[in-house]
Design a protein around this motif. Structure first.
Motif, PDB file in Angstrom:
ATOM      1  N   PHE A  11       7.591   8.229  11.929  1.00  0.00           N
ATOM      2  CA  PHE A  11       6.247   9.119  10.881  1.00  0.00           C
ATOM      3  C   PHE A  11       6.124  10.088  11.790  1.00  0.00           C
ATOM      4  O   PHE A  11       5.163  11.301  11.374  1.00  0.00           O
ATOM      5  CB  PHE A  11       4.815   8.007  11.055  1.00  0.00           C
ATOM      6  N   ARG A  12       6.005  10.309  13.369  1.00  0.00           N
ATOM      7  CA  ARG A  12       5.860  11.667  13.904  1.00  0.00           C
ATOM      8  C   ARG A  12       7.872  12.140  14.234  1.00  0.00           C
ATOM      9  O   ARG A  12       7.157  13.363  13.990  1.00  0.00           O
ATOM     10  CB  ARG A  12       5.597  11.109  15.327  1.00  0.00           C
ATOM     11  N   ASN A  35       1.886   2.842  15.952  1.00  0.00           N
ATOM     12  CA  ASN A  35       2.378   1.305  16.365  1.00  0.00           C
ATOM     13  C   ASN A  35       1.334   1.143  16.339  1.00  0.00           C
ATOM     14  O   ASN A  35       1.348  -0.531  15.850  1.00  0.00           O
ATOM     15  CB  ASN A  35       2.876   1.381  17.404  1.00  0.00           C
ATOM     16  N   PHE A  38      10.119  -2.295  16.063  1.00  0.00           N
ATOM     17  CA  PHE A  38      10.528  -1.217  15.193  1.00  0.00           C
ATOM     18  C   PHE A  38       8.853  -0.069  15.912  1.00  0.00           C
ATOM     19  O   PHE A  38       8.811  -0.457  16.153  1.00  0.00           O
ATOM     20  CB  PHE A  38      10.116  -1.899  13.880  1.00  0.00           C
ATOM     21  N   ASP A  39       9.967   0.806  16.387  1.00  0.00           N
ATOM     22  CA  ASP A  39       9.350   1.721  16.379  1.00  0.00           C
ATOM     23  C   ASP A  39       8.610   2.985  15.152  1.00  0.00           C
ATOM     24  O   ASP A  39       9.889   3.330  14.476  1.00  0.00           O
ATOM     25  CB  ASP A  39      10.125   2.771  17.668  1.00  0.00           C
ATOM     26  N   PHE A  40       7.440   2.396  14.765  1.00  0.00           N
ATOM     27  CA  PHE A  40       7.039   3.115  13.668  1.00  0.00           C
ATOM     28  C   PHE A  40       6.743   4.652  14.302  1.00  0.00           C
ATOM     29  O   PHE A  40       6.248   6.025  13.107  1.00  0.00           O
ATOM     30  CB  PHE A  40       5.664   2.974  12.913  1.00  0.00           C
ATOM     31  N   ASN A  41       5.841   5.037  15.435  1.00  0.00           N
ATOM     32  CA  ASN A  41       5.972   6.229  15.342  1.00  0.00           C
ATOM     33  C   ASN A  41       6.870   7.932  15.729  1.00  0.00           C
ATOM     34  O   ASN A  41       7.149   8.432  15.104  1.00  0.00           O
ATOM     35  CB  ASN A  41       5.600   6.207  17.255  1.00  0.00           C
ATOM     36  N   VAL A  70       5.884  13.575  -1.058  1.00  0.00           N
ATOM     37  CA  VAL A  70       6.329  11.651  -1.132  1.00  0.00           C
ATOM     38  C   VAL A  70       5.330  10.461  -1.404  1.00  0.00           C
ATOM     39  O   VAL A  70       5.135  11.369   0.567  1.00  0.00           O
ATOM     40  CB  VAL A  70       8.071  11.685  -0.592  1.00  0.00           C
ATOM     41  N   CYS A  80       1.655   5.114   0.938  1.00  0.00           N
ATOM     42  CA  CYS A  80       1.251   6.402   2.158  1.00  0.00           C
ATOM     43  C   CYS A  80       2.338   7.796   1.475  1.00  0.00           C
ATOM     44  O   CYS A  80       2.876   7.860   0.810  1.00  0.00           O
ATOM     45  CB  CYS A  80       2.600   5.767   3.059  1.00  0.00           C
ATOM     46  N   ARG A 135       1.917  -2.698  14.112  1.00  0.00           N
ATOM     47  CA  ARG A 135       2.454  -4.049  14.894  1.00  0.00           C
ATOM     48  C   ARG A 135       0.750  -4.591  15.931  1.00  0.00           C
ATOM     49  O   ARG A 135       0.853  -5.495  15.456  1.00  0.00           O
ATOM     50  CB  ARG A 135       3.059  -3.176  16.344  1.00  0.00           C
ATOM     51  N   CYS A 168       4.031   1.054   0.788  1.00  0.00           N
ATOM     52  CA  CYS A 168       4.866  -0.447   2.135  1.00  0.00           C
ATOM     53  C   CYS A 168       4.357  -1.275   1.721  1.00  0.00           C
ATOM     54  O   CYS A 168       3.372  -1.776   0.758  1.00  0.00           O
ATOM     55  CB  CYS A 168       3.844  -0.003   3.913  1.00  0.00           C
ATOM     56  N   SER A 195       3.477  11.281   2.106  1.00  0.00           N
ATOM     57  CA  SER A 195       3.775  12.270   2.893  1.00  0.00           C
ATOM     58  C   SER A 195       3.245  13.063   3.899  1.00  0.00           C
ATOM     59  O   SER A 195       2.651  12.570   4.978  1.00  0.00           O
ATOM     60  CB  SER A 195       5.452  12.734   3.001  1.00  0.00           C
ATOM     61  N   PHE A 227      12.171  10.065   7.799  1.00  0.00           N
ATOM     62  CA  PHE A 227      10.449  10.246   7.138  1.00  0.00           C
ATOM     63  C   PHE A 227      10.986  11.741   6.768  1.00  0.00           C
ATOM     64  O   PHE A 227      11.257  12.547   6.552  1.00  0.00           O
ATOM     65  CB  PHE A 227       9.896  10.775   8.050  1.00  0.00           C
ATOM     66  N   PRO A 228      10.101  12.164   5.539  1.00  0.00           N
ATOM     67  CA  PRO A 228       9.997  13.080   4.130  1.00  0.00           C
ATOM     68  C   PRO A 228       9.334  13.848   4.296  1.00  0.00           C
ATOM     69  O   PRO A 228       7.751  14.010   3.450  1.00  0.00           O
ATOM     70  CB  PRO A 228       9.995  12.238   2.906  1.00  0.00           C
ATOM     71  N   LYS A 229       9.089  14.423   5.007  1.00  0.00           N
ATOM     72  CA  LYS A 229       8.106  15.597   6.382  1.00  0.00           C
ATOM     73  C   LYS A 229       7.893  16.392   4.991  1.00  0.00           C
ATOM     74  O   LYS A 229       8.421  16.855   4.890  1.00  0.00           O
ATOM     75  CB  LYS A 229       7.834  16.125   7.771  1.00  0.00           C
ATOM     76  N   PRO A 230       6.846  17.057   4.161  1.00  0.00           N
ATOM     77  CA  PRO A 230       7.153  18.292   3.247  1.00  0.00           C
ATOM     78  C   PRO A 230       7.315  19.563   4.602  1.00  0.00           C
ATOM     79  O   PRO A 230       6.588  19.457   5.097  1.00  0.00           O
ATOM     80  CB  PRO A 230       5.109  17.734   3.195  1.00  0.00           C
ATOM     81  N   PHE A 268       0.683  -1.373   0.044  1.00  0.00           N
ATOM     82  CA  PHE A 268       0.167  -0.092   0.548  1.00  0.00           C
ATOM     83  C   PHE A 268       0.816   1.266   0.163  1.00  0.00           C
ATOM     84  O   PHE A 268       2.024   1.432   0.614  1.00  0.00           O
ATOM     85  CB  PHE A 268      -1.010  -0.094   1.261  1.00  0.00           C
ATOM     86  N   ALA A 307      -0.006  12.688  12.178  1.00  0.00           N
ATOM     87  CA  ALA A 307       1.136  12.264  13.391  1.00  0.00           C
ATOM     88  C   ALA A 307       0.776  14.244  14.196  1.00  0.00           C
ATOM     89  O   ALA A 307       1.010  13.682  15.374  1.00  0.00           O
ATOM     90  CB  ALA A 307       2.577  12.683  12.516  1.00  0.00           C
ATOM     91  N   PHE A 348       5.356   6.978  -1.018  1.00  0.00           N
ATOM     92  CA  PHE A 348       5.881   5.324  -0.423  1.00  0.00           C
ATOM     93  C   PHE A 348       4.831   4.261  -0.280  1.00  0.00           C
ATOM     94  O   PHE A 348       3.426   4.117   0.155  1.00  0.00           O
ATOM     95  CB  PHE A 348       7.162   6.154   0.124  1.00  0.00           C
TER      96      PHE A 348
END
Lengths: 525, 525
Positions: free
Chosen positions: B127-128, A124, B121-124, B104, A108, A128, B108, A110, B93-96, A106, A117, B106
Motif C-alpha cells: 500500500f505504501r 500492517n 506478508f508485508d501489507f505496507n 481503482v 479499498c 496483522r 479484500c 486506491s 498497487f494502483p496508486k492514482p 470490504f 499511506a 478493489f
C-alpha cells in the motif's frame, strides 16, 4: 495509546474506566475509502435533501472498512482548572473467528489508501494486528452456537462433557452397531475396575458412532464419567474417557464455560468499546462526523436501516448525545469569526483571539500529542484536536455570560443548542442533519433542475443564466445540475403545473456557430 | 529480489535481461481475495463446464487485487549442467497517477488477508510502496492526454511551449478582451526590446484569456518565444514569457517530451514487466495457474472478455506458451507416482526417487531461497519452487528415452503435450482447460441434478442413492447438487425426453417418521 489485538484484552478495563470518568468523549474514524460509485462531488450534491444524502452515503460508502478508531476522553480537573485527556488509537480488522464466522469482504479505494499511506499509516497494524468485532446479530448467533454446542454436549457433542441424568432411558442402537458399542462398554468397565489407569482412548470412529457412545454412556453412567472428543494429527476424531469425581467434573465444566465466554468476548472484540461508549450516555464529539456515526453503527451494531427516520432512532440508542464541531464552528456566534472549518485550520484558529487555547494534559501513563508537529489523520490525534476545538468553542460561549465564565462544562445549557445536529457537507441551504426530529425544509423555488449536452462546463451554465445575476451550480452528473438563482423573486419563469415545467433557452455555446436548445426544468425540491 | 515503486525503474533492465536470457519463466500471484460471492466449494463445482468455471471466476474473483507478483527466470548452464535462476518479488498497487487517472476500487476478503498476514506478508510494502500499472486502454488514454496537451501547447495549453508557424492567421479576439490582450502584447514588446530582462511574469488570468494569449503570441511571434503556464502557491495560474533562441527552445521542448515519456512509463509501471514476458514468447510455468493468468490479463491488459473462447484468444497473445505444473503432475506418467499435487507437497515429493532434485543456483547478486525453511505463499518463492517442480518432472521424462537423458530442456518435444492446458480445480471429469482449442466434453449421462430440502446433508444423498453403489456428490447450493453414479451403465432410470426427466424417489430421512418425496432430474451436462 495504541491498541491492537494482542494488547486489547489487557487495556479494555483502562478504556472503560477512561470512558466512565470522562466529562465528554471525542471520536474519529479512518476508512478504507469514501465512495465506491460517484465522485465525491456527485455524492455530496449541494441540493441533496437529508434523506437523499443518507441514501447515497449508505449505498456508496458502507462497503468500506472503518479500520482505525480514535477515542479521546476528557475529564475536567476543577482544582487545577484543566482537562486531563486519555487518547486511544484502535486498529480494527474483521479477522474471521472460526470457520463458521462471517468472512467479511470490504472495498479499498486506491486514492484513500494512497492518502493514508502518505500520512505514514501503518497497514500492517490493521491487517496483522487489528482487533476483531461482531455486530449485535453476529454476536447473538455466535452465542446461540455456543449454547447449542453446550446443550448437544449433554447428549452427544464434540469436545464436551456428560452431565448426569441427561438420558433417562436406554438409546436404541442399530443392529450393525451393537457389537461396536458393546465392545466400548466392556473397555470402560475395565477402566473403572482398574485402579491404575485414569483414562482410556477409544479408536477413531464415525460421528454417528460417537453419538451412540455419548448416549449410551450418559444412560449407563448417570453419575457421570468424563467423555471428550479429540482430534488426532490426521484430523481423525476419537473419544477419550476418564474417571473423574463429581467435583472435578463440575470444575472442568465451569472451566470450559469460562473459556467459551472468553472466546465469545474476544470475538465481540472492539464492539465492546462501542458498547461502553453507548452505555455511558456521555457526550460524544466528532468533526464532520456523519460518516463516522454511520460506519460505527453499520460495523458494530447493525446494517443501516432503510430510511433516515429509522437511522435517527438507531443513532439515538447508540449515541444519545452527539456534537459535531464542524457544525458548531459553522453556526452563530462562531460563523462570523471562523473562515475555514476544516479540522486542522479550526484547531489553529481557536488558539487565537478571541479564543484561548484550552489547558489539556495527558493523563499519567498516556502518551501526549504535540499539536505543533501535526499527526493529522491518525484517528487518535484527530479525535484529540476535535476535543480541543470543542473546549475552546464551549469556553468562548462563557464570555457572553455576565459575569463571564472561563470554563463551560460539557453539561452546560450553553452547548445544548448544538446537540444532535450533524454537519451536512456541501449542502447549500440545510446546515445539519437533525437527529432529534424532522429536518429543515428550506424553500427551493429558486432551484432549477437543468439538463444539457455532456460537453458543457460550469462556465456554460454561468453564461446561460447570465441574465439572472449570481447563480450557484451543483453538478448532479455529466448532463444535469441544480442551478440556484440568488434571489428567488428574480425567477420570472412561467411555471406551468405544480412542481415542474419546461422552458427553452436559446444560446450560443462557446465560439460555435450552431445554436443549441437547452431544456431547463424548474424543479421544486 | 524485492522490487517496489522506489527501485522499480532502476531494476527494470535487470528484469528484462533476465527474461530475455531465460530458458523458461515461472510466475505466481498473491491476491487480496478469492471469492466475493459463493463459498470456494460452490465456486468450484465438480461438474462445472470450462465455460461455467470461467464465468464464475470472472464474476466472483476479478474484483480482488493481484498485489504481489512473483517471477523467477531459469537459464540452463550447459557447461556446469545446472540452472541459474533469478527471482523477483514485485509489490503492486494502483496508486492514482494524477487527478484524472482511474481511482481503482478493489475488494479484500478477510480470510485471505488473514491467511497472508499469518505468513508474514508485508501489507505496507503493497500500500505504501507498490508499483503502479495501467492496462492497455488506460495507457492509450493517458498517451492521448499527453498528445492532446502537446498539440494544445502549439496554440494554447498549460505548462507548454510555442512552436513557430502553428497559427497562420490572426485569432479573433472578443471585444471585451481586446484591451487585455493589447496590454499583454505591449509588455512583451518591452521585454524583447529590453536587453536586461530575460523573462516576464504576467498577472494570473482566466483559462480563456490564457488561450487568447497563446494564440496571439503564436501568430505574432512565429519564430517563437518561450511561453509557459505556471501555478502559484495560491493555485492561481499565470503565464511566464521568456526570450529563447531557436536552439534553446528546441532543447527545452525535447527535455519536456522526454520528461513526459518518463512520466508515462512510470504510470505504465509494472505492466511493462508483463509486456516483456509476453513479448519474449518464453515458456511460462505456473502451479494451478488459471486464476493467475486471469488476474494478470484482467489487471495489466484488458477487462476479461465475455466468453471463454475470446479469453483463450487473448491468452494466446499474452502468454503464447503456458505450462501448469499441477496439471502436469496430475497427468501420466506422473499421476501414478504423485499422490498430493499441492505445491509444497509436490516440491517435497519431487526430491525423492524416482525423481532427482534439480541443480539450481541463484545468479550472482540475487538472493537465494532455501527450500528447507519454507517461505511459502511469498509469490517469488512460490514461483521459484514451481520452477523446481517443472525441472524435476521434465528431467524425469528423459529417463524414458534410450539412451536416457538427465536433462530435458524447456524446448524439448517431450514436454509439448503439457503446453497450454490449465488445471481445472476440483472438476471431476475434465482435467484441464484447453487453451489451444475446444475443451473436452466427457459424457455426463450418469450425472444427475438433484434438488432436496435444505436440511439435507451429503450423508442423506448417500443414503438416497445407496442402491447405485459408489456415488460422487458435488454441491451446487443449499438445496441442489450433482450426483455422479459410478458406472453409467448402472443407471436404470427411465429417461423421458432428450435431456431431462423427473423421477420420484421415496425414502425415509434420518429417523423421522414422515417420508419425503425427492425430485431428481437427470441432467446431461
Amino acid at each position: 495509546m495504541e491498541v491492537i489485538r494482542s494488547n486489547f484484552k489487557d487495556n479494555l478495563s483502562k478504556v472503560c474506566e477512561a470512558i466512565e470518568e470522562a466529562d465528554f468523549l471525542a471520536i474519529d474514524g479512518e476508512f478504507s475509502g469514501i465512495s465506491d460509485g460517484p465522485s465525491v462531488s456527485a455524492l455530496t450534491n449541494g441540493f441533496d435533501t437529508p434523506e437523499e444524502r443518507y441514501q447515497k452515503l449508505k449505498k456508496h460508502s458502507m462497503d468500506f472498512l472503518l479500520f482505525q478508531f480514535g477515542l479521546c476522553t476528557f475529564k475536567y480537573d476543577h482544582t487545577e482548572d484543566k482537562y486531563i485527556m486519555k487518547s486511544f488509537n484502535f486498529y480494527i480488522f474483521p479477522k474471521p473467528f472460526n470457520r463458521s464466522s462471517p468472512d467479511v469482504k470490504f472495498v479499498c479505494q486506491s486514492s484513500s489508501i494512497d492518502f493514508l499511506a502518505n500520512q505514514g499509516f501503518d497497514f500492517n497494524k490493521v491487517f496483522r494486528n487489528g482487533i476483531p468485532y461482531l455486530n449485535q446479530e453476529e454476536e447473538r448467533q455466535l452465542r446461540e452456537q455456543y449454547d447449542e454446542k453446550r446443550s448437544q454436549a449433554n447428549g452427544a457433542g464434540s469436545l464436551s462433557y456428560i452431565s448426569p441424568n441427561t438420558t433417562k432411558c436406554p438409546v436404541t442402537i442399530p443392529e450393525d452397531q451393537k457389537k461396536f458399542i458393546e465392545k466400548v462398554v466392556e473397555q470402560i468397565e475395565e477402566l473403572l475396575k482398574n485402579e491404575e489407569n485414569e483414562s482410556l482412548e477409544l479408536e477413531p470412529c464415525t460421528g454417528f458412532q460417537r453419538k451412540l457412545i455419548y448416549q449410551t454412556l450418559s444412560w449407563k453412567y448417570p453419575k457421570g464419567i468424563h467423555v471428550e472428543t479429540l482430534e488426532s494429527d490426521k484430523k481423525e476424531r476419537y473419544i477419550v474417557i476418564s474417571k473423574v469425581d463429581d467435583e472435578e467434573r463440575k470444575r472442568r465444566e465451569q472451566q470450559k464455560q469460562a473459556k467459551e465466554q472468553e472466546e465469545l468476548n474476544d470475538a465481540v472484540g472492539f464492539s465492546r468499546v462501542v458498547h461502553a461508549i453507548a452505555n455511558s450516555g456521555k457526550l460524544v464529539i466528532g468533526h464532520n462526523m456523519l460518516l463516522d456515526v454511520m460506519h460505527t453503527i453499520h460495523q458494530f451494531y447493525c446494517p443501516l436501516p432503510d430510511d433516515l427516520s429509522e437511522f435517527k432512532e438507531v443513532t439515538s440508542c447508540v449515541f444519545p448525545r452527539l456534537l459535531d464541531t464542524k457544525l458548531m464552528a459553522s453556526t452563530q456566534p462562531f460563523k462570523e469569526i471562523i473562515n475555514n472549518t476544516s479540522l486542522a485550520e479550526l484547531e489553529k484558529r481557536l488558539k487565537e483571539v478571541p479564543f484561548s487555547p484550552p489547558k489539556v494534559e495527558s493523563a499519567e501513563g498516556f502518551p501526549s500529542y504535540d499539536t505543533s508537529s501535526e499527526q493529522l489523520h491518525e484517528a487518535g490525534y484527530d479525535a484529540y484536536i476535535t476535543g480541543l476545538c470543542f473546549i475552546s468553542m464551549a469556553n468562548f460561549l462563557g464570555s457572553f455570560l455576565s459575569p463571564p465564565k472561563n470554563h463551560v462544562s460539557a453539561r452546560s445549557k450553553l452547548i445544548e443548542p448544538f446537540f444532535n445536529k450533524l454537519f451536512l457537507m456541501r449542502v447549500m441551504d440545510i446546515p445539519y442533519l437533525n437527529l432529534e426530529g424532522p429536518d429543515l425544509q428550506p424553500k427551493r423555488d429558486h432551484v432549477l433542475h437543468v439538463t444539457f449536452p455532456k460537453e458543457w462546463k460550469t462556465s456554460d451554465l454561468y453564461q446561460l443564466f447570465s441574465a439572472f445575476g449570481n447563480i450557484q451550480v451543483s453538478w448532479i452528473d455529466d448532463t444535469s445540475a441544480f442551478v440556484s438563482l440568488s434571489q428567488p423573486e428574480q425567477v420570472q419563469i412561467d411555471i406551468r403545473g405544480t412542481d415542474a415545467c419546461l422552458i427553452s433557452f436559446h444560446l450560443q455555446v462557446k465560439a460555435a456557430v450552431e445554436s443549441l436548445f437547452v431544456c431547463c426544468r424548474a424543479h421544486v425540491k
